[in-house]
Design an enzyme around this catalytic site. Structure first.
Site, PDB file in Angstrom:
ATOM      1  N   GLN A 104       0.845  -1.203   0.000  1.00 17.31           N
ATOM      2  CA  GLN A 104       0.000   0.000   0.000  1.00 17.31           C
ATOM      3  C   GLN A 104       0.877   1.248   0.000  1.00 17.31           C
ATOM      4  O   GLN A 104       1.827   1.354   0.797  1.00 17.31           O
ATOM      5  CB  GLN A 104      -0.932   0.013   1.228  1.00 17.31           C
ATOM      6  CG  GLN A 104      -1.920   1.173   1.190  1.00 17.31           C
ATOM      7  CD  GLN A 104      -2.955   1.129   2.314  1.00 17.31           C
ATOM      8  OE1 GLN A 104      -2.878   0.278   3.211  1.00 17.31           O
ATOM      9  NE2 GLN A 104      -3.904   2.044   2.260  1.00 17.31           N
ATOM     10  N   SER A 105       0.580   2.161  -0.895  1.00 13.31           N
ATOM     11  CA  SER A 105       1.357   3.402  -0.984  1.00 13.31           C
ATOM     12  C   SER A 105       0.504   4.642  -0.757  1.00 13.31           C
ATOM     13  O   SER A 105       1.035   5.704  -0.423  1.00 13.31           O
ATOM     14  CB  SER A 105       2.047   3.496  -2.351  1.00 13.31           C
ATOM     15  OG  SER A 105       1.097   3.492  -3.397  1.00 13.31           O
ATOM     16  N   HIS A 109      -8.612   1.637  -0.997  1.00 17.78           N
ATOM     17  CA  HIS A 109      -8.970   1.553  -2.417  1.00 17.78           C
ATOM     18  C   HIS A 109      -8.947   0.108  -2.872  1.00 17.78           C
ATOM     19  O   HIS A 109      -8.138  -0.696  -2.418  1.00 17.78           O
ATOM     20  CB  HIS A 109      -8.048   2.410  -3.287  1.00 17.78           C
ATOM     21  CG  HIS A 109      -6.585   2.204  -3.045  1.00 17.78           C
ATOM     22  ND1 HIS A 109      -5.932   2.769  -1.975  1.00 17.78           N
ATOM     23  CD2 HIS A 109      -5.649   1.513  -3.740  1.00 17.78           C
ATOM     24  CE1 HIS A 109      -4.653   2.409  -2.014  1.00 17.78           C
ATOM     25  NE2 HIS A 109      -4.458   1.640  -3.068  1.00 17.78           N
ATOM     26  N   HIS A 157      -8.305  -2.095  -6.158  1.00 17.64           N
ATOM     27  CA  HIS A 157      -7.801  -2.110  -7.522  1.00 17.64           C
ATOM     28  C   HIS A 157      -8.679  -3.058  -8.350  1.00 17.64           C
ATOM     29  O   HIS A 157      -8.917  -4.200  -7.945  1.00 17.64           O
ATOM     30  CB  HIS A 157      -6.372  -2.668  -7.585  1.00 17.64           C
ATOM     31  CG  HIS A 157      -5.326  -1.842  -6.899  1.00 17.64           C
ATOM     32  ND1 HIS A 157      -4.457  -1.024  -7.591  1.00 17.64           N
ATOM     33  CD2 HIS A 157      -4.988  -1.727  -5.596  1.00 17.64           C
ATOM     34  CE1 HIS A 157      -3.627  -0.452  -6.733  1.00 17.64           C
ATOM     35  NE2 HIS A 157      -3.923  -0.868  -5.511  1.00 17.64           N
TER      36      HIS A 157
HETATM   37  P1  AMP Z   1      -1.465   1.061  -3.540  1.00 23.80           P
HETATM   38  O1  AMP Z   1      -0.009   0.841  -3.865  1.00 23.80           O
HETATM   39  O2  AMP Z   1      -2.259  -0.196  -3.357  1.00 23.80           O
HETATM   40  O3  AMP Z   1      -1.621   2.008  -2.365  1.00 23.80           O
HETATM   41  O4  AMP Z   1      -2.108   1.734  -4.802  1.00 23.80           O
HETATM   42  C1  AMP Z   1      -2.042   3.099  -5.036  1.00 23.80           C
HETATM   43  C2  AMP Z   1      -2.299   3.306  -6.488  1.00 23.80           C
HETATM   44  O5  AMP Z   1      -2.590   4.663  -6.704  1.00 23.80           O
HETATM   45  C3  AMP Z   1      -1.118   2.949  -7.401  1.00 23.80           C
HETATM   46  O6  AMP Z   1      -1.496   1.925  -8.303  1.00 23.80           O
HETATM   47  C4  AMP Z   1      -0.810   4.271  -8.111  1.00 23.80           C
HETATM   48  O7  AMP Z   1      -0.425   4.087  -9.452  1.00 23.80           O
HETATM   49  C5  AMP Z   1      -2.137   5.002  -7.988  1.00 23.80           C
HETATM   50  N1  AMP Z   1      -2.058   6.442  -8.051  1.00 23.80           N
HETATM   51  C6  AMP Z   1      -1.178   7.240  -7.409  1.00 23.80           C
HETATM   52  N2  AMP Z   1      -1.431   8.525  -7.704  1.00 23.80           N
HETATM   53  C7  AMP Z   1      -2.493   8.540  -8.556  1.00 23.80           C
HETATM   54  C8  AMP Z   1      -3.219   9.561  -9.211  1.00 23.80           C
HETATM   55  N3  AMP Z   1      -2.925  10.864  -9.062  1.00 23.80           N
HETATM   56  N4  AMP Z   1      -4.242   9.210 -10.020  1.00 23.80           N
HETATM   57  C9  AMP Z   1      -4.553   7.902 -10.195  1.00 23.80           C
HETATM   58  N5  AMP Z   1      -3.915   6.890  -9.583  1.00 23.80           N
HETATM   59  C10 AMP Z   1      -2.880   7.202  -8.772  1.00 23.80           C
END
Ligand code: AMP
Length: 113
Positions: free
Chosen positions: A93-94, A99, A101
């Site tokens: 998670q980043s 969310h 996916h």
């Molecule tokens: P996670 O690593 O599960 O937290 O997923 C975060 C997701 O957010 C990643 O797949 C990123 O590519 C996506 N993400 C980050 N910034 C944006 C943005 N501005 N618009 C759309 N997706 C984003």
């Protein structure tokens, strides 16, 4: 909870390619797609991660899954798609706004990396 960039997307403070919205959630294209279809479904309520959800969120969590199913279908992938929720840094998670996916349009291996 501190505001994340997903809150800014909900509030239209930063742009996103939104594919679905209702009073409880928003779905938009991932900025760094990992499959031909890569959409994120997020609650409008700020929940940092799934582990922070409570019984009060039961209906909302169900709504997110049903919405993910609807979005996958509406985007042309009714039959084959993968849903992923990364919970915590070690899980990948980043962004700390819950969310789901939606990934579709290619084959996926198991176990995931
Ligand atoms: P996670 O690593 O599960 O937290 O997923 C975060 C997701 O957010 C990643 O797949 C990123 O590519 C996506 N993400 C980050 N910034 C944006 C943005 N501005 N618009 C759309 N997706 C984003």
């Amino acid at each position: 909870m501190s505001e994340t960039l997903f809150t800014k997307i909900i509030n239209r403070e930063i742009p996103a390619e939104i594919v679905y919205e209702d009073d409880q959630c928003l779905a938009f294209k991932d900025i760094n797609p990992q499959a031909p279809l890569h959409v994120l479904v997020i609650p409008k309520k700020s929940i940092a991660k799934l582990a922070h959800a409570t019984p009060e969120d039961q209906a909302l969590l169900g709504h997110l899954l049903l919405t993910a199913n609807d979005v996958a279908r509406d985007q042309g992938h009714a039959d084959d798609f993968r849903l992923v929720i990364n919970n915590g840094i070690e899980a990948g998670q980043s962004v700390f706004h819950l969310h789901v996916h939606i990934l579709a349009g290619r084959s996926f291996s198991w176990p995931p990396g």
